[in-house]
Design a protein around this motif. Structure first.
Motif, PDB file in Angstrom:
ATOM      1  N   ALA A  50       0.937  -1.048   0.033  1.00 13.89           N
ATOM      2  CA  ALA A  50      -0.159   0.033  -0.093  1.00 13.89           C
ATOM      3  C   ALA A  50       0.704   1.088  -0.148  1.00 13.89           C
ATOM      4  CB  ALA A  50      -0.702   0.111   1.035  1.00 13.89           C
ATOM      5  N   GLY A  51       0.393   2.177  -0.830  1.00 15.38           N
ATOM      6  CA  GLY A  51       1.193   3.482  -0.830  1.00 15.38           C
ATOM      7  C   GLY A  51       2.380   3.406  -1.826  1.00 15.38           C
ATOM      8  N   ASN A  52       2.672   2.244  -2.577  1.00 16.61           N
ATOM      9  CA  ASN A  52       3.657   1.897  -3.555  1.00 16.61           C
ATOM     10  C   ASN A  52       2.945   1.962  -4.710  1.00 16.61           C
ATOM     11  OD1 ASN A  52       5.678   2.324  -1.753  1.00 16.61           O
ATOM     12  ND2 ASN A  52       5.976   0.124  -1.510  1.00 16.61           N
ATOM     13  N   GLY A  53       3.783   1.950  -5.832  1.00 14.34           N
ATOM     14  CA  GLY A  53       3.439   1.739  -7.204  1.00 14.34           C
ATOM     15  C   GLY A  53       4.375   1.573  -8.308  1.00 14.34           C
ATOM     16  N   ILE A  54       4.139   1.017  -9.392  1.00 10.77           N
ATOM     17  CA  ILE A  54       5.284   1.360 -10.400  1.00 10.77           C
ATOM     18  C   ILE A  54       5.339   2.594 -10.935  1.00 10.77           C
ATOM     19  CG2 ILE A  54       4.882  -1.400 -11.255  1.00 10.77           C
ATOM     20  CD1 ILE A  54       3.746  -0.207 -13.671  1.00 10.77           C
ATOM     21  N   ASP A  55       6.633   3.100 -11.191  1.00  9.61           N
ATOM     22  CA  ASP A  55       6.798   4.624 -11.838  1.00  9.61           C
ATOM     23  C   ASP A  55       8.102   4.203 -12.826  1.00  9.61           C
ATOM     24  OD1 ASP A  55       5.389   6.540 -10.366  1.00  9.61           O
ATOM     25  OD2 ASP A  55       6.188   5.384  -8.668  1.00  9.61           O
ATOM     26  N   VAL A  56       7.680   3.863 -14.230  1.00  7.90           N
ATOM     27  CA  VAL A  56       8.616   3.801 -15.102  1.00  7.90           C
ATOM     28  C   VAL A  56       8.640   5.165 -15.845  1.00  7.90           C
ATOM     29  CG1 VAL A  56       9.130   2.831 -17.354  1.00  7.90           C
ATOM     30  CG2 VAL A  56       7.874   1.194 -15.460  1.00  7.90           C
ATOM     31  N   ARG A  57       9.961   5.955 -15.466  1.00 12.10           N
ATOM     32  CA  ARG A  57       9.930   7.023 -15.991  1.00 12.10           C
ATOM     33  C   ARG A  57      10.212   7.234 -17.379  1.00 12.10           C
ATOM     34  NH1 ARG A  57      15.642   7.949 -13.228  1.00 12.10           N
ATOM     35  NH2 ARG A  57      15.325   5.509 -13.492  1.00 12.10           N
ATOM     36  N   PRO A  58       9.689   8.630 -18.018  1.00 12.21           N
ATOM     37  CA  PRO A  58       9.839   8.752 -19.368  1.00 12.21           C
ATOM     38  C   PRO A  58      11.139   8.095 -20.046  1.00 12.21           C
ATOM     39  CG  PRO A  58       9.125  10.455 -18.334  1.00 12.21           C
ATOM     40  CD  PRO A  58       9.568   9.794 -17.322  1.00 12.21           C
ATOM     41  N   HIS A  59      11.107   7.181 -21.255  1.00 10.35           N
ATOM     42  CA  HIS A  59      12.114   6.635 -21.785  1.00 10.35           C
ATOM     43  C   HIS A  59      11.678   6.791 -23.282  1.00 10.35           C
ATOM     44  CE1 HIS A  59       9.289   3.624 -20.523  1.00 10.35           C
ATOM     45  NE2 HIS A  59       9.484   3.074 -21.543  1.00 10.35           N
ATOM     46  N   PRO A  60      12.595   6.611 -24.238  1.00 11.30           N
ATOM     47  CA  PRO A  60      12.295   6.638 -25.936  1.00 11.30           C
ATOM     48  C   PRO A  60      12.182   5.230 -26.450  1.00 11.30           C
ATOM     49  CG  PRO A  60      14.914   6.843 -25.401  1.00 11.30           C
ATOM     50  CD  PRO A  60      13.925   6.584 -23.890  1.00 11.30           C
TER      51      PRO A  60
END
Length: 299
Positions: A50-60
């Motif tokens: 809880a409180g977390n998540g996936i965060d795939v930052r911007p990428h090309p």
């Protein structure tokens, strides 16, 4: 019997990304592609804290199309051509990179409070050479948009291409087949022989192919022209992927796929120089170009 049905067996490489695992069967040293599929990842299944998540930052990306398909949970997709879409189970996101696109993938805020579920498949499709440098594009097909075969304890959703007399509305650049096959206990379905190259992947549960047990998280490349029957005694979920064989090789470095090594080198230089477009609403951070990426397969 195995040699009559199975051309090649590709075992997964598993990466622990902190809270969830990714199992990758393409590209592999023994084989780079099955039809246009050049990347095959299973995400999860996992339940994040809880409180977390996936965060795939911007990428090309360049010269490919990404296909995201979920079994559980939700992912928010944003990209540099202005797309801002939530993908949920049974729907498909098709992002065509063309000459260059940037995107991010993050857990929606409403999922984070209870702890996001993450389960699904992400694939990349190589593009025919004539389409590699097209303008970037994005397409979302809801679960209701995709045709479903319901027969004999089977629910098989056609994600791309033509299978079992059904045709998906999702854009295909090369001839492509892609389906999500859910087998109830005792369910069975014949595997269409129309594509040049085909592979089966047991994502959840168990399944057999003409009596041969299929191991989970393993990509089985089928021998061309065979018409085996997929069955499950206890229930399972199997992906069918493939399409036309490519006459020329594709090169992979990180998130870049191309028929040209020099084109990939150009993309590497452009990303390091900050020359790719930004993602509206998600332009404050990004993934740097790795020196040694997890995904690389220069033929």
């Amino acid at each position: 019997m195995t040699d009559d049905l199975i051309l090649q067996t590709l075992l997964p490489v598993t990466h622990d990304l902190g809270g969830f695992k990714v199992h990758r069967t393409l590209p592999a040293k023994p084989r780079t592609m099955v039809g246009p599929f050049i990347f095959f990842d299973q995400m999860g299944p996992a339940h994040l804290q809880a409180g977390n998540g996936i965060d795939v930052r911007p990428h090309p990306h360049i010269n490919l199309a990404t296909v995201t398909y979920l079994f559980g949970g939700a992912i928010g997709h944003r990209d540099s051509i202005g797309s801002d879409v939530r993908i949920e189970p049974g729907a498909v996101n098709l992002m065509t990179a063309g000459h260059g696109i940037v995107h991010s993938e993050r857990s929606p805020e409403d999922e984070r409070g209870r702890g996001p579920e993450l389960s699904g498949i992400q694939t990349w499709l190589a593009m025919p050479e004539k389409d590699e440098e097209m303008d970037p594009a994005f397409e979302h097909q809801s679960a209701a948009d995709l045709p479903m075969l319901r027969d004999g304890g089977v629910e098989a959703r056609v994600i791309m291409g033509d299978l079992w007399g059904l045709s998906a509305p999702t854009t295909s650049y090369a001839q492509t087949i892609y389906a999500d096959i859910v087998l109830a206990p005792g369910g069975s379905v014949p595997i269409d022989a129309s594509a040049d190259e085909r592979a089966l992947y047991v994502a959840l549960g168990e399944a057999t192919l003409d009596g041969m047990t299929l191991e989970p998280m393993t990509l089985y490349v089928l021998r061309p022209g065979t018409t085996p029957t997929l069955r499950s005694g206890a229930g399972g979920r199997v992906m069918l992927a493939g399409g036309e064989a490519f006459a020329t090789p594709r090169h992979v470095f990180w998130n870049f796929v191309s028929s040209s090594r020099e084109r990939i080198n150009e993309a590497k230089r452009a990303w390091k120089a900050g020359a790719f477009p930004k993602v509206p609403g998600d332009d404050k951070e990004w993934i740097p170009l790795p020196e040694v990426p997890l995904t690389v397969s220069y033929p």
